[in-house]
Design an enzyme around this catalytic site. Structure first.
Site, mmCIF file in Angstrom:
data_model
loop_
_atom_site.group_PDB
_atom_site.id
_atom_site.type_symbol
_atom_site.label_atom_id
_atom_site.label_comp_id
_atom_site.label_asym_id
_atom_site.label_seq_id
_atom_site.Cartn_x
_atom_site.Cartn_y
_atom_site.Cartn_z
ATOM 1 N N THR A 81 0.810 -1.221 0.000
ATOM 2 C CA THR A 81 0.000 0.000 0.000
ATOM 3 C C THR A 81 0.847 1.277 0.000
ATOM 4 O O THR A 81 1.963 1.288 0.548
ATOM 5 C CB THR A 81 -0.905 -0.008 1.253
ATOM 6 O OG1 THR A 81 -1.508 1.271 1.409
ATOM 7 C CG2 THR A 81 -0.124 -0.315 2.521
ATOM 8 N N ASP A 82 0.273 2.343 -0.550
ATOM 9 C CA ASP A 82 0.934 3.660 -0.507
ATOM 10 C C ASP A 82 1.107 4.162 0.930
ATOM 11 O O ASP A 82 1.921 5.035 1.200
ATOM 12 C CB ASP A 82 0.172 4.694 -1.344
ATOM 13 C CG ASP A 82 -1.284 4.902 -0.939
ATOM 14 O OD1 ASP A 82 -1.743 4.286 0.040
ATOM 15 O OD2 ASP A 82 -1.974 5.697 -1.619
ATOM 16 N N GLU A 83 0.320 3.604 1.869
ATOM 17 C CA GLU A 83 0.368 4.112 3.248
ATOM 18 C C GLU A 83 1.719 3.887 3.915
ATOM 19 O O GLU A 83 2.025 4.513 4.925
ATOM 20 C CB GLU A 83 -0.753 3.491 4.086
ATOM 21 C CG GLU A 83 -2.116 3.833 3.539
ATOM 22 C CD GLU A 83 -3.238 3.720 4.560
ATOM 23 O OE1 GLU A 83 -2.956 3.596 5.762
ATOM 24 O OE2 GLU A 83 -4.402 3.760 4.139
ATOM 25 N N TYR B 208 -1.549 -0.238 11.134
ATOM 26 C CA TYR B 208 -1.773 -0.932 9.852
ATOM 27 C C TYR B 208 -0.600 -0.688 8.898
ATOM 28 O O TYR B 208 0.015 -1.634 8.392
ATOM 29 C CB TYR B 208 -3.092 -0.469 9.201
ATOM 30 C CG TYR B 208 -3.166 -0.804 7.722
ATOM 31 C CD1 TYR B 208 -3.263 -2.130 7.287
ATOM 32 C CD2 TYR B 208 -3.104 0.205 6.749
ATOM 33 C CE1 TYR B 208 -3.297 -2.441 5.931
ATOM 34 C CE2 TYR B 208 -3.141 -0.101 5.392
ATOM 35 C CZ TYR B 208 -3.241 -1.425 4.993
ATOM 36 O OH TYR B 208 -3.265 -1.734 3.653
ATOM 37 N N LYS C 143 2.253 -3.292 7.394
ATOM 38 C CA LYS C 143 2.450 -3.532 5.952
ATOM 39 C C LYS C 143 3.910 -3.235 5.571
ATOM 40 O O LYS C 143 4.524 -3.967 4.789
ATOM 41 C CB LYS C 143 1.505 -2.657 5.112
ATOM 42 C CG LYS C 143 0.039 -3.038 5.184
ATOM 43 C CD LYS C 143 -0.265 -4.449 4.684
ATOM 44 C CE LYS C 143 -0.052 -4.613 3.194
ATOM 45 N NZ LYS C 143 -0.449 -5.977 2.750
#
Ligand code: NAD
Ligand code: DAU
Length: 332
Positions: A121-123, A145, A149
């Site tokens: 993810t970009d997060e 989260y 990741k």
């Protein structure tokens, strides 16, 4: 080709399975999924049993994974706890699945000598006030989260660097489309609008997300699986960036509701302000997102309107309790 799709009963994983088998009818897919609240066998309906086998199990269970990977040519790992708000309340489950589970899958892929594609993810990059993150940007995750990741991604990197494992990462921006759980902003806003329930907007609603239609992300995943270089990371960002408040207003317009349904609520803890991905590396491999936000959102609203059989059981089940705990008010 036989692919082990971990987390294939969830939102993006199931879209990937449908797309992959439509494009490659000779392939076989084995889905390994724990069937948490987010995983649903309904998501795999319509697929032939000759092509898809569902194995219910945990990616953190090494014996289970070793059996599931038998006879497979590659692993694509979607399995994760995926919701930021839940990670704020229960971070341990995220570390267990998104870090330890990713490690268990990588070990199995390394042992078999097969490709492992980690869906991320970009997060993991954190928030960016202007410009876009490239694959060389520093990892600065903000939530349990995104930190978990990032942990999974770093283990992929180490496995390639240390053991020469055929492992790589694809990082997507905010996905939307059919079969997304209503804990996430777009389906939540659509279903609340259809029901006439208030739509909770965190803080000032000016946070920006880089939206990608789920089929475009699945296409990117296939390109990386087939043509990506081991040890590399590939960003897959959508074509449009929107403020949350504008996403909600667009949904009100499409559902024929007015702005009185917008309800400002307390902000998310540690809320990232803006995400934006540069996808130049993936474009060089020939990928381009095809669905603009306006068109994808209209398709998504239509799908939820027409598929109460899919979301009805969610909206009348445990999700009601989750919603009440999260927002301090009941759904209608
Ligand atoms: P989802 O929550 O809809 O689905 C997750 C799936 O994983 C479910 O089927 C669930 O049952 C399964 N799962 C959870 N824990 C498991 C475990 N321990 N063992 C086996 N299966 C398990 O998530 P999603 O939105 O489809 O996201 C899929 C992946 O893509 C995740 O890794 C997520 O981090 C990543 N991602 C999501 C987005 C997005 O916008 N939704 C964007 C970029 C990347
Ligand atoms: O960016 C990719 C990520 O996108 C994925 O890695 C995650 O798995 C996925 O859940 C998603 O994370 P976000 O936190 O960005 O998505 P969510 O739909 O939860 O929220 C989108 C934005 O809307 C965010 O700024 C928070 C806000 N929001 C969300 C909800 C659920 C609200 O204002 N109100 C809400 O009720």
């Amino acid at each position: 080709m036989r692919i082990l799709v971990a987390g294939g009963a969830g939102f993006i994983g199931s879209a990937y399975v449908h797309r992959r088998l439509a494009a490659h009818p000779g392939d076989e897919v084995r889905v390994l999924d724990k069937l948490t609240y987010a995983g649903r066998t309904e998501n795999l309906e319509g697929l032939s049993r000759d092509q898809v086998e569902l194995v219910e199990g945990d990616i953190a269970d090494a014996d289970m994974v070793s059996g599931a990977v038998e006879g497979c040519d590659a692993i694509v790992n979607f399995a994760a706890e995926s919701h930021v708000d839940r990670s704020i309340h229960s971070p341990g489950e995220f570390i267990q699945t998104d870090v330890f589970g990713a490690f268990v899958l990588l070990e199995a892929a390394r042992e078999k000598g097969i490709r492992h594609l980690q869906v991320s993810t970009d997060e993991v990059y954190g928030s960016i006030p202007s410009g876009s993150f490239t694959e060389a940007s520093t990892l600065q995750p903000s939530s349990p989260y995104s930190a978990s990741k990032a942990g999974g991604d770093l283990i992929v990197r180490a496995y390639h660097h240390t053991y020469g494992a055929d492992a790589l990462v694809v990082r997507g921006s905010n996905n939307y489309g059919r079969r997304q759980h209503p804990e996430k902003l777009i389906p939540l806003a659509i279903l609340n609008a259809l029901a006439g329930d208030p739509i909770p907007v965190y803080g000032d609603g000016l946070q920006v997300r880089n939206w990608i239609f789920v089929d475009d992300f699945c296409a990117a995943i296939d390109v990386v699986l087939e043509r990506g270089q081991a040890g590399e990371v590939y960003n897959a960002g959508g074509p449009d960036e929107l403020r949350n408040i504008d996403v909600v207003k667009a949904i009100l317009e499409l559902t024929g509701r007015d702005e009185s349904l917008i309800q400002q609520v307390s902000d998310r803890l540690g809320h990232d302000r803006r995400y934006s991905l540069s996808s130049d590396r993936l474009r060089e491999l020939g990928w381009e997102p095809e669905v603009r936000f306006d068109a994808g959102l209209a398709r998504t609203v239509d799908w939820y309107r027409e598929n109460e059989g899919w979301w009805g059981p969610i909206r009348s089940g445990e999700y009601r309790d989750y919603y009440e705990r999260q927002y301090g008010r009941a759904l209608s």
